[in-house]
Design a protein around this motif. Structure first.
Motif, PDB file in Angstrom:
ATOM      1  N   MET A 124       0.818  -1.205   0.000  1.00  0.00           N
ATOM      2  CA  MET A 124       0.000   0.000   0.000  1.00  0.00           C
ATOM      3  C   MET A 124       0.861   1.268   0.000  1.00  0.00           C
ATOM      4  SD  MET A 124      -3.010   1.051   2.705  1.00  0.00           S
ATOM      5  CE  MET A 124      -1.860   1.178   4.094  1.00  0.00           C
ATOM      6  N   LEU A 125       1.967   1.217   0.735  1.00  0.00           N
ATOM      7  CA  LEU A 125       2.836   2.385   0.896  1.00  0.00           C
ATOM      8  C   LEU A 125       4.077   2.321   0.013  1.00  0.00           C
ATOM      9  CD1 LEU A 125       2.777   2.718   4.801  1.00  0.00           C
ATOM     10  CD2 LEU A 125       1.368   3.949   3.143  1.00  0.00           C
ATOM     11  N   LYS A 126       4.055   1.500  -1.018  1.00  0.00           N
ATOM     12  CA  LYS A 126       5.274   1.216  -1.783  1.00  0.00           C
ATOM     13  C   LYS A 126       5.937   2.465  -2.353  1.00  0.00           C
ATOM     14  CE  LYS A 126       2.983   0.158  -6.194  1.00  0.00           C
ATOM     15  NZ  LYS A 126       2.831  -0.853  -7.260  1.00  0.00           N
ATOM     16  N   ASN A 127       5.144   3.438  -2.814  1.00  0.00           N
ATOM     17  CA  ASN A 127       5.741   4.631  -3.407  1.00  0.00           C
ATOM     18  C   ASN A 127       6.425   5.509  -2.359  1.00  0.00           C
ATOM     19  OD1 ASN A 127       4.996   4.014  -6.074  1.00  0.00           O
ATOM     20  ND2 ASN A 127       2.975   4.911  -5.800  1.00  0.00           N
ATOM     21  N   THR A 128       5.766   5.701  -1.227  1.00  0.00           N
ATOM     22  CA  THR A 128       6.369   6.482  -0.150  1.00  0.00           C
ATOM     23  C   THR A 128       7.605   5.792   0.409  1.00  0.00           C
ATOM     24  OG1 THR A 128       4.216   7.386   0.469  1.00  0.00           O
ATOM     25  CG2 THR A 128       5.968   7.538   2.108  1.00  0.00           C
ATOM     26  N   LEU A 129       7.519   4.481   0.596  1.00  0.00           N
ATOM     27  CA  LEU A 129       8.668   3.724   1.109  1.00  0.00           C
ATOM     28  C   LEU A 129       9.842   3.782   0.147  1.00  0.00           C
ATOM     29  CD1 LEU A 129       6.840   0.584   2.588  1.00  0.00           C
ATOM     30  CD2 LEU A 129       7.814   2.513   3.854  1.00  0.00           C
TER      31      LEU A 129
END
Length: 207
Positions: free
Chosen positions: A127-132
């Protein structure tokens, strides 16, 4: 110790500023909009500088004369793919090199090293792949440029009050953990600044 805090108006950043001035640090808050509604802390040990973290010259000028940098920067791009965090980190690194400031504590997120366990961990990281990915690029850049760093990786930020009872892990996230108050993240950041054991480490924290 004289520190400059980037992202000082965010939840973690405000807690860092508040706890730091109360504990004798000289603090500069680098903020885009220096209004009382944005930064609720006032103190004799607090200086506020208005600036844009995407402006390399403003970042470098603000860093001059400090002993350490604290980054609590976040992206306003939500779940979208972005390079905001790494661009701001590059400006901070350049400013630190220009003014010979070595120490930085960078607040990232649990999951940047794909370390969240179990099915729920995989779902969160997806879900958070882009921010991570953006945080990971920022931390990789910091680590590659000869700075004395601590990468802070909190899990599940909440607004609960300071407990001082969080746990730490150098390899993953603390076992059976789900969250941590922003005030506890700030507590750890200041502890890391004061303790050599946290130099050049990446630490997962949660209650």
């Amino acid at each position: 110790m004289k520190i400059i805090v980037f992202g000082a108006t965010g939840g973690v950043g405000q807690s860092v500023v508040k706890q730091a001035v109360e504990n004798g640090f000289e603090v500069t808050a680098f903020v885009r909009t220096p209004t009382p509604t944005k930064l609720e802390v006032t103190h004799d040990n607090l200086k506020i500088i208005k600036g844009d973290a995407f402006n390399q010259a403003e970042v470098a000028a603000a860093i001059a004369g400090h002993d350490a940098v604290v980054s609590c920067l976040g992206s306003n791009q939500g779940m979208k793919k972005s390079t905001d965090l790494q661009e701001m980190a590059k400006n901070i690194v350049t400013g630190m090199q220009e003014h010979d400031v070595k120490r930085i504590v960078y607040t990232a997120s649990a999951g940047i090293h794909k370390e969240l366990p179990g099915i729920s961990g995989k779902l969160i990281m997806r879900m958070l792949k882009n921010t991570l990915a953006d945080h990971r690029a920022a931390t990789d850049y910091i680590e590659a440029h000869g700075l004395n760093y601590t990468i802070v990786k909190p899990l599940g930020l909440t607004n609960r009050p300071l407990s001082g009872k969080y746990r730490e892990s150098t390899t993953s996230v603390p076992k059976n953990s789900r969250s941590i108050p922003r005030a506890d993240v700030a507590h750890f950041i200041l502890k890391a600044l004061a303790n050599a054991e946290y130099e050049n480490t990446s630490i997962g924290i949660a209650t």
